[in-house]
Enzyme design. Structure first.
Site, PDB file in Angstrom:
ATOM      1  N   LYS A   1       0.840  -1.201   0.000  1.00 42.00           N
ATOM      2  CA  LYS A   1       0.000   0.000   0.000  1.00 42.00           C
ATOM      3  C   LYS A   1       0.880   1.258   0.000  1.00 42.00           C
ATOM      4  O   LYS A   1       2.099   1.171   0.237  1.00 42.00           O
ATOM      5  CB  LYS A   1      -0.925  -0.049   1.218  1.00 42.00           C
ATOM      6  CG  LYS A   1      -1.875  -1.266   1.201  1.00 42.00           C
ATOM      7  CD  LYS A   1      -2.762  -1.302   2.442  1.00 42.00           C
ATOM      8  CE  LYS A   1      -3.735  -2.477   2.387  1.00 42.00           C
ATOM      9  NZ  LYS A   1      -4.638  -2.515   3.564  1.00 42.00           N
TER      10      LYS A   1
ATOM     11  N   TYR B   1     -12.143  -3.088  -3.275  1.00 45.78           N
ATOM     12  CA  TYR B   1     -12.692  -3.149  -1.917  1.00 45.78           C
ATOM     13  C   TYR B   1     -14.226  -3.118  -1.907  1.00 45.78           C
ATOM     14  O   TYR B   1     -14.828  -2.728  -0.903  1.00 45.78           O
ATOM     15  CB  TYR B   1     -12.127  -1.993  -1.083  1.00 45.78           C
ATOM     16  CG  TYR B   1     -10.701  -2.242  -0.585  1.00 45.78           C
ATOM     17  CD1 TYR B   1     -10.376  -3.362   0.177  1.00 45.78           C
ATOM     18  CD2 TYR B   1      -9.680  -1.330  -0.863  1.00 45.78           C
ATOM     19  CE1 TYR B   1      -9.080  -3.577   0.642  1.00 45.78           C
ATOM     20  CE2 TYR B   1      -8.379  -1.541  -0.400  1.00 45.78           C
ATOM     21  CZ  TYR B   1      -8.094  -2.667   0.356  1.00 45.78           C
ATOM     22  OH  TYR B   1      -6.809  -2.882   0.821  1.00 45.78           O
TER      23      TYR B   1
ATOM     24  N   ARG C   1      -1.315 -14.746   3.934  1.00 45.38           N
ATOM     25  CA  ARG C   1      -2.041 -14.017   4.993  1.00 45.38           C
ATOM     26  C   ARG C   1      -1.310 -14.160   6.341  1.00 45.38           C
ATOM     27  O   ARG C   1      -1.235 -13.206   7.108  1.00 45.38           O
ATOM     28  CB  ARG C   1      -3.465 -14.564   5.137  1.00 45.38           C
ATOM     29  CG  ARG C   1      -4.352 -14.328   3.957  1.00 45.38           C
ATOM     30  CD  ARG C   1      -4.983 -12.970   3.926  1.00 45.38           C
ATOM     31  NE  ARG C   1      -5.932 -12.736   4.996  1.00 45.38           N
ATOM     32  CZ  ARG C   1      -6.717 -11.661   5.060  1.00 45.38           C
ATOM     33  NH1 ARG C   1      -6.653 -10.723   4.112  1.00 45.38           N
ATOM     34  NH2 ARG C   1      -7.563 -11.487   6.052  1.00 45.38           N
TER      35      ARG C   1
ATOM     36  N   THR D   1      -5.295  -8.199  10.313  1.00 42.38           N
ATOM     37  CA  THR D   1      -5.714  -6.922   9.707  1.00 42.38           C
ATOM     38  C   THR D   1      -5.295  -5.742  10.576  1.00 42.38           C
ATOM     39  O   THR D   1      -4.761  -4.743  10.079  1.00 42.38           O
ATOM     40  CB  THR D   1      -7.245  -6.923   9.508  1.00 42.38           C
ATOM     41  OG1 THR D   1      -7.586  -8.039   8.685  1.00 42.38           O
ATOM     42  CG2 THR D   1      -7.715  -5.633   8.855  1.00 42.38           C
TER      43      THR D   1
ATOM     44  N   ARG E   1       2.967  -7.036   9.221  1.00 41.52           N
ATOM     45  CA  ARG E   1       2.242  -5.986   9.963  1.00 41.52           C
ATOM     46  C   ARG E   1       2.713  -5.918  11.414  1.00 41.52           C
ATOM     47  O   ARG E   1       2.765  -4.839  12.008  1.00 41.52           O
ATOM     48  CB  ARG E   1       0.735  -6.223   9.883  1.00 41.52           C
ATOM     49  CG  ARG E   1       0.159  -5.910   8.489  1.00 41.52           C
ATOM     50  CD  ARG E   1      -1.241  -6.480   8.348  1.00 41.52           C
ATOM     51  NE  ARG E   1      -1.899  -6.101   7.100  1.00 41.52           N
ATOM     52  CZ  ARG E   1      -2.991  -6.694   6.635  1.00 41.52           C
ATOM     53  NH1 ARG E   1      -3.529  -7.709   7.303  1.00 41.52           N
ATOM     54  NH2 ARG E   1      -3.543  -6.297   5.504  1.00 41.52           N
TER      55      ARG E   1
ATOM     56  N   ASN F   1      -1.913  -0.186   7.378  1.00 40.04           N
ATOM     57  CA  ASN F   1      -1.354  -1.532   7.645  1.00 40.04           C
ATOM     58  C   ASN F   1      -0.491  -2.072   6.493  1.00 40.04           C
ATOM     59  O   ASN F   1      -0.249  -3.270   6.394  1.00 40.04           O
ATOM     60  CB  ASN F   1      -2.451  -2.507   8.083  1.00 40.04           C
ATOM     61  CG  ASN F   1      -3.477  -2.782   7.006  1.00 40.04           C
ATOM     62  OD1 ASN F   1      -3.378  -2.284   5.890  1.00 40.04           O
ATOM     63  ND2 ASN F   1      -4.479  -3.582   7.347  1.00 40.04           N
TER      64      ASN F   1
ATOM     65  N   HIS G   1      -1.610  -5.630   1.460  1.00 42.53           N
ATOM     66  CA  HIS G   1      -2.842  -6.369   1.196  1.00 42.53           C
ATOM     67  C   HIS G   1      -2.489  -7.780   0.758  1.00 42.53           C
ATOM     68  O   HIS G   1      -1.528  -7.980   0.008  1.00 42.53           O
ATOM     69  CB  HIS G   1      -3.659  -5.701   0.083  1.00 42.53           C
ATOM     70  CG  HIS G   1      -4.730  -6.597  -0.470  1.00 42.53           C
ATOM     71  ND1 HIS G   1      -5.959  -6.717   0.140  1.00 42.53           N
ATOM     72  CD2 HIS G   1      -4.737  -7.462  -1.526  1.00 42.53           C
ATOM     73  CE1 HIS G   1      -6.686  -7.608  -0.535  1.00 42.53           C
ATOM     74  NE2 HIS G   1      -5.967  -8.075  -1.547  1.00 42.53           N
TER      75      HIS G   1
ATOM     76  N   GLU H   1      -8.944 -10.918  -7.864  1.00 40.31           N
ATOM     77  CA  GLU H   1      -8.051  -9.766  -7.692  1.00 40.31           C
ATOM     78  C   GLU H   1      -6.928  -9.772  -8.737  1.00 40.31           C
ATOM     79  O   GLU H   1      -6.573  -8.728  -9.276  1.00 40.31           O
ATOM     80  CB  GLU H   1      -7.482  -9.765  -6.270  1.00 40.31           C
ATOM     81  CG  GLU H   1      -8.551  -9.431  -5.233  1.00 40.31           C
ATOM     82  CD  GLU H   1      -8.098  -9.629  -3.784  1.00 40.31           C
ATOM     83  OE1 GLU H   1      -8.922  -9.373  -2.887  1.00 40.31           O
ATOM     84  OE2 GLU H   1      -6.947 -10.041  -3.550  1.00 40.31           O
TER      85      GLU H   1
END
Ligand code: DAT
Ligand code: MG
Length: 152
Positions: free
Chosen positions: A12, A52, A88, A94, A105, A115, A118, A129
Protein backbone atom coordinates in the site's frame (compact mmCIF):
# COMPACT_ATOMS: atom_id res chain seq x y z
CA UNK A 1 -1.30 -28.71 -8.82
CA UNK A 2 -1.59 -27.09 -5.38
CA UNK A 3 1.96 -25.83 -5.85
CA UNK A 4 0.57 -23.41 -8.42
CA UNK A 5 -1.87 -21.68 -6.08
CA UNK A 6 -1.63 -17.93 -6.59
CA UNK A 7 -2.24 -14.95 -4.35
CA UNK A 8 -2.44 -11.21 -4.96
CA UNK A 9 -0.15 -9.23 -2.65
CA UNK A 10 -0.11 -5.43 -2.77
CA UNK A 11 2.13 -3.00 -0.95
CA UNK A 12 0.00 0.00 0.00
CA UNK A 13 1.10 3.66 -0.34
CA UNK A 14 2.38 3.77 3.26
CA UNK A 15 4.56 0.72 2.60
CA UNK A 16 6.00 2.44 -0.48
CA UNK A 17 6.59 5.79 1.28
CA UNK A 18 8.15 4.04 4.25
CA UNK A 19 10.56 2.09 1.99
CA UNK A 20 9.38 -1.38 3.03
CA UNK A 21 8.91 -2.59 -0.56
CA UNK A 22 12.18 -4.53 -0.69
CA UNK A 23 11.63 -6.07 2.74
CA UNK A 24 8.19 -7.40 1.79
CA UNK A 25 9.39 -8.80 -1.55
CA UNK A 26 12.37 -10.35 0.26
CA UNK A 27 10.14 -12.24 2.68
CA UNK A 28 8.05 -13.81 -0.08
CA UNK A 29 11.17 -14.66 -2.10
CA UNK A 30 12.96 -16.19 0.85
CA UNK A 31 9.91 -18.22 1.83
CA UNK A 32 10.20 -20.05 -1.49
CA UNK A 33 7.27 -18.58 -3.35
CA UNK A 34 7.57 -17.81 -7.04
CA UNK A 35 7.11 -14.25 -8.31
CA UNK A 36 4.71 -14.34 -11.25
CA UNK A 37 3.94 -10.65 -11.76
CA UNK A 38 5.09 -7.31 -10.37
CA UNK A 39 4.26 -3.68 -11.11
CA UNK A 40 4.19 -0.28 -9.46
CA UNK A 41 1.24 1.94 -10.29
CA UNK A 42 -1.02 4.74 -9.18
CA UNK A 43 -4.39 3.06 -8.66
CA UNK A 44 -7.53 4.94 -9.71
CA UNK A 45 -10.38 5.55 -7.30
CA UNK A 46 -12.60 3.38 -9.53
CA UNK A 47 -10.20 0.42 -9.41
CA UNK A 48 -9.89 0.70 -5.63
CA UNK A 49 -13.66 0.91 -5.18
CA UNK A 50 -13.98 -2.32 -7.18
CA UNK A 51 -11.13 -4.00 -5.30
CA UNK A 52 -12.69 -3.15 -1.92
CA UNK A 53 -16.30 -3.49 -3.16
CA UNK A 54 -17.22 -5.91 -0.34
CA UNK A 55 -16.44 -3.17 2.19
CA UNK A 56 -18.39 -0.36 0.48
CA UNK A 57 -20.96 -0.13 3.32
CA UNK A 58 -18.30 0.20 6.05
CA UNK A 59 -17.84 3.59 7.69
CA UNK A 60 -14.10 3.50 6.96
CA UNK A 61 -14.60 2.83 3.21
CA UNK A 62 -14.18 6.43 1.92
CA UNK A 63 -11.05 6.89 4.03
CA UNK A 64 -9.71 3.52 2.88
CA UNK A 65 -10.10 4.42 -0.81
CA UNK A 66 -8.59 7.88 -0.26
CA UNK A 67 -5.57 6.39 1.53
CA UNK A 68 -5.08 3.73 -1.14
CA UNK A 69 -5.24 6.38 -3.89
CA UNK A 70 -2.92 8.78 -2.04
CA UNK A 71 0.25 7.33 -3.57
CA UNK A 72 1.67 4.47 -5.58
CA UNK A 73 1.10 0.81 -4.81
CA UNK A 74 3.24 -2.20 -5.72
CA UNK A 75 1.17 -5.11 -7.02
CA UNK A 76 2.41 -8.68 -7.11
CA UNK A 77 1.30 -12.20 -7.83
CA UNK A 78 3.07 -14.91 -5.82
CA UNK A 79 2.66 -18.62 -6.47
CA UNK A 80 3.24 -21.73 -4.39
CA UNK A 81 1.81 -24.35 -2.05
CA UNK A 82 -0.90 -22.71 0.10
CA UNK A 83 0.19 -19.29 -1.18
CA UNK A 84 -3.10 -17.63 -0.17
CA UNK A 85 -3.25 -18.86 3.42
CA UNK A 86 0.46 -18.68 4.05
CA UNK A 87 0.57 -15.21 2.49
CA UNK A 88 -2.04 -14.02 4.99
CA UNK A 89 -0.05 -15.55 7.86
CA UNK A 90 3.06 -13.73 6.64
CA UNK A 91 1.16 -10.41 6.52
CA UNK A 92 -0.31 -10.80 10.01
CA UNK A 93 -3.73 -9.76 11.31
CA UNK A 94 -5.71 -6.92 9.71
CA UNK A 95 -5.12 -4.82 12.82
CA UNK A 96 -1.36 -4.53 13.41
CA UNK A 97 -2.05 -4.38 17.14
CA UNK A 98 -3.13 -8.04 16.91
CA UNK A 99 -0.28 -9.06 14.58
CA UNK A 100 2.52 -11.16 16.03
CA UNK A 101 6.14 -10.07 15.83
CA UNK A 102 7.69 -11.79 12.84
CA UNK A 103 4.75 -10.95 10.60
CA UNK A 104 4.97 -7.99 8.21
CA UNK A 105 2.24 -5.99 9.96
CA UNK A 106 3.54 -7.09 13.37
CA UNK A 107 7.01 -5.80 12.55
CA UNK A 108 6.39 -2.64 10.53
CA UNK A 109 3.13 -0.87 11.40
CA UNK A 110 0.83 0.09 14.27
CA UNK A 111 -2.63 1.14 13.02
CA UNK A 112 -5.33 -0.68 11.01
CA UNK A 113 -5.78 2.28 8.67
CA UNK A 114 -2.07 2.20 7.77
CA UNK A 115 -1.35 -1.53 7.64
CA UNK A 116 1.06 -1.33 4.65
CA UNK A 117 0.04 -4.45 2.72
CA UNK A 118 -2.84 -6.37 1.20
CA UNK A 119 -3.17 -10.11 0.67
CA UNK A 120 -6.03 -12.12 -0.85
CA UNK A 121 -8.17 -13.91 1.75
CA UNK A 122 -9.23 -16.96 -0.33
CA UNK A 123 -8.29 -18.74 -3.55
CA UNK A 124 -11.43 -17.44 -5.23
CA UNK A 125 -10.85 -13.82 -4.25
CA UNK A 126 -7.20 -14.17 -5.29
CA UNK A 127 -8.30 -15.18 -8.79
CA UNK A 128 -10.67 -12.21 -8.97
CA UNK A 129 -8.05 -9.77 -7.69
CA UNK A 130 -5.35 -11.04 -10.05
CA UNK A 131 -7.74 -10.59 -13.00
CA UNK A 132 -8.68 -7.12 -11.75
CA UNK A 133 -5.13 -5.80 -11.31
CA UNK A 134 -3.22 -7.63 -14.05
CA UNK A 135 -3.64 -8.31 -17.75
CA UNK A 136 -3.11 -12.00 -18.61
CA UNK A 137 0.10 -11.14 -20.53
CA UNK A 138 1.57 -9.52 -17.40
CA UNK A 139 1.67 -12.92 -15.68
CA UNK A 140 5.02 -14.47 -16.54
CA UNK A 141 5.41 -18.21 -17.18
CA UNK A 142 8.79 -19.40 -15.91
CA UNK A 143 10.36 -22.23 -13.90
CA UNK A 144 12.52 -21.18 -10.95
CA UNK A 145 15.75 -23.16 -10.64
CA UNK A 146 15.08 -23.53 -6.93
CA UNK A 147 11.78 -25.42 -7.38
CA UNK A 148 13.22 -28.94 -6.79
CA UNK A 149 14.78 -27.63 -3.56
CA UNK A 150 11.56 -26.08 -2.30
CA UNK A 151 9.25 -28.99 -3.13
CA UNK A 152 10.00 -32.72 -2.68
P1 DAT B 1 -7.48 -7.42 5.24
O1 DAT B 1 -6.72 -6.30 4.57
O2 DAT B 1 -6.70 -8.01 6.39
O3 DAT B 1 -7.98 -8.45 4.27
P2 DAT B 1 -10.20 -6.41 5.32
O4 DAT B 1 -10.36 -7.00 3.96
O5 DAT B 1 -11.22 -6.74 6.35
O6 DAT B 1 -8.76 -6.78 5.94
O7 DAT B 1 -10.14 -4.83 5.22
C1 DAT B 1 -9.44 -4.22 4.15
C2 DAT B 1 -8.67 -3.05 4.67
O8 DAT B 1 -9.58 -2.08 5.20
C3 DAT B 1 -7.71 -3.34 5.84
O9 DAT B 1 -6.48 -3.85 5.39
C4 DAT B 1 -7.60 -2.02 6.48
C5 DAT B 1 -8.97 -1.41 6.29
N1 DAT B 1 -9.79 -1.61 7.49
C6 DAT B 1 -10.37 -2.78 7.89
N2 DAT B 1 -11.02 -2.61 9.04
C7 DAT B 1 -10.85 -1.30 9.38
C8 DAT B 1 -11.29 -0.48 10.45
N3 DAT B 1 -12.04 -0.98 11.44
N4 DAT B 1 -10.90 0.82 10.47
C9 DAT B 1 -10.14 1.34 9.48
N5 DAT B 1 -9.71 0.62 8.42
C10 DAT B 1 -10.06 -0.67 8.38
MG1 MG C 1 -9.37 -8.31 2.77
Amino acid sequence: MANTERTFIMIKPDGVHRCIVGEIIKRFEQKGFKLVALKMMQASQELLETHYGDLSSKPFFPGLVKYMASGPVVCMVWEGLNAVKTGRVMLGETNPADSKPGTIRGDFCVQVGRNICHGSDAVESAQKEIALWFKPEELVAWSPNQAPWVYE
